[in-house]
Scaffold this active site. Sequence first.
Site, mmCIF file in Angstrom:
data_model
loop_
_atom_site.group_PDB
_atom_site.id
_atom_site.type_symbol
_atom_site.label_atom_id
_atom_site.label_comp_id
_atom_site.label_asym_id
_atom_site.label_seq_id
_atom_site.Cartn_x
_atom_site.Cartn_y
_atom_site.Cartn_z
ATOM 1 N N ASN A 1 0.832 -1.210 0.000
ATOM 2 C CA ASN A 1 0.000 0.000 0.000
ATOM 3 C C ASN A 1 0.856 1.245 0.000
ATOM 4 O O ASN A 1 2.036 1.216 0.400
ATOM 5 C CB ASN A 1 -0.932 0.024 1.218
ATOM 6 C CG ASN A 1 -0.200 0.210 2.523
ATOM 7 O OD1 ASN A 1 0.278 -0.768 3.111
ATOM 8 N ND2 ASN A 1 -0.096 1.441 2.992
ATOM 9 N N CYS A 2 0.280 2.346 -0.489
ATOM 10 C CA CYS A 2 0.898 3.659 -0.321
ATOM 11 C C CYS A 2 0.034 4.424 0.668
ATOM 12 O O CYS A 2 -0.537 3.821 1.583
ATOM 13 C CB CYS A 2 1.050 4.384 -1.659
ATOM 14 S SG CYS A 2 -0.513 4.757 -2.475
ATOM 15 N N VAL A 3 -0.138 5.703 0.510
ATOM 16 C CA VAL A 3 -0.850 6.499 1.507
ATOM 17 C C VAL A 3 -2.337 6.185 1.534
ATOM 18 O O VAL A 3 -2.953 6.093 2.592
ATOM 19 C CB VAL A 3 -0.625 8.004 1.247
ATOM 20 C CG1 VAL A 3 -1.392 8.838 2.264
ATOM 21 C CG2 VAL A 3 0.852 8.339 1.319
ATOM 22 N N ARG B 1 -3.956 3.853 -1.106
ATOM 23 C CA ARG B 1 -4.417 2.801 -2.007
ATOM 24 C C ARG B 1 -3.675 1.484 -1.817
ATOM 25 O O ARG B 1 -2.497 1.460 -1.443
ATOM 26 C CB ARG B 1 -4.295 3.255 -3.462
ATOM 27 C CG ARG B 1 -2.872 3.429 -3.939
ATOM 28 C CD ARG B 1 -2.810 4.013 -5.324
ATOM 29 N NE ARG B 1 -2.908 5.456 -5.296
ATOM 30 C CZ ARG B 1 -2.867 6.228 -6.375
ATOM 31 N NH1 ARG B 1 -2.756 5.688 -7.564
ATOM 32 N NH2 ARG B 1 -2.943 7.519 -6.271
#
Length: 523
Positions: free
Chosen positions: A468-470, A472
């Site tokens: 995951n990123c921030v 999504r």
Amino acid sequence: MSNHNKTGRMMEFLQGLGRTFMLPVALLAFMGLLLGLGSAFTSQATIETLPFLDNNLLQVLFRFITTIGAFAFSYLPLLFAIAIPLGLAREEKGIAAFSGVVGYIIMNISINFYLGETASLANSEMMSEAGQGMILGIQSLQMGVLGGIISGIIVWRLHTKFYKTKLPDAFAFFSGTRFVPIITSLVMAIVGLILPIFWPFFASFIQGIGKVIGSAGVFGPFLFGASERLLLPFGLHHILVAMIRFTDAGGTQIINGETISGALNIFFAQLESGLQISGEATAFLSQGKMPTFMFGLPGAALAMYHTALPENRNRVKGLLISGVVATAITGITEPLEFLFLFISPLLWIFHVIMTGAGFLAMSVLGVVIGNTDGSLFDFIIFGVLQGTQTRWWMVIFVGLIWFAIYYFFFKMIILKKDLATPGRRSPRVKGTNYTTEELNYESNNLDYNVKEMIHSLGGSENINSISNCVTRLRLSVKNSENVDSQKLEDLGALGVIKLDNNNVQVIIGTHVESLRQDIEKNL
């Protein structure tokens, strides 16, 4: 290997690389806040305005805060060298990170050896002119963040290839994960001997990008801001941002006798040294986002609220308010952006252009506010608290105009095109249907049906990897056709992006990491 598979693998690699950038950048953003606070409260102008700050104990405390805040800036290349193998490795991440440290240090020791043997080591007065500097106490090439990125990528590849290596019985002790730092030492020693030969070509390429941006004049910030938003749906914006913030592409200046490259690096170095802040550097930083993040997107949210059916407004209020808070306070924009990205390309292109125009306006008006997020925190700490020389009031002036433009444009397009923004209950449009579950979604709601989400992703057998990123989930899958986008949205996702046959992104919101952990447990 087919061109399609090669493209998919490259896309997966670039997404993963961009994601790993977020770990050091997030730390840098926080340390930047400390640096901003410390510098603001030790400046003579602030002390004259607030005389109670002219206290020795307080000034020592603020200087200490400034020193701690400068940490990430000083060791940023090393942080990238650690974060890239840590983030890209799928197993034995601790060994990957440890090998990242080993590889980066040995690479610079080897470069130092090459420079010494070729009589190329510059004396202390000429290091900057020769493109050299002190890195962890080692005189080496001044490669900045690019050195850390190169080292990190190579170490990740070595880790992936060798962490399960089995050696003959006589050397079995060095097998498996123990072999990774060993092979890293050998390979990075050779890399350190080769890099000084090829580094001028790398440097020329990055400088060429910087010259292209520089030759655009006042439109350079516009091109950067618009391109960054345009790349956001594909998760590739982090790479462009890192290039401008940390390499020659974002400019180069000599500060206190040291060559500093990258817009954000230049800003932090000037802030730490108490020098006048360069508008050429901040033109690509936080100030450009502020009209859109603090004012424009909230205006869009108000338009979506007013165009929702009256009986649905209470249900969409929480969704929109949480998005506005995330955008204006923290600079995290995806929860709002993905409410209209999949519904209307016209609204998205408008948003892209207006973001670029925000960068252009701030630069032309002489605003000098740095850091990374474009949030209220940045506005106060790096704008208001730094004094009138930042011209922070221009952000409010332009921001109010942006709020009005966003509000009326969004409202006009939503009504004219009868768009299915939250609460309008328009006919189902593929990928944009907002169900009761999604309308009731708020940022603190973590009650996802994890098993159903895994099933909608094609089942555990379809998932190769998940991260995951921030905001999504980023997934590598066997076949993206097996991913049920509509079902995922019915379960609470804000949107689904199928980049190619093997790479999928699911937009969740700021609590995405908790969901990713729950999915991994179930897998």
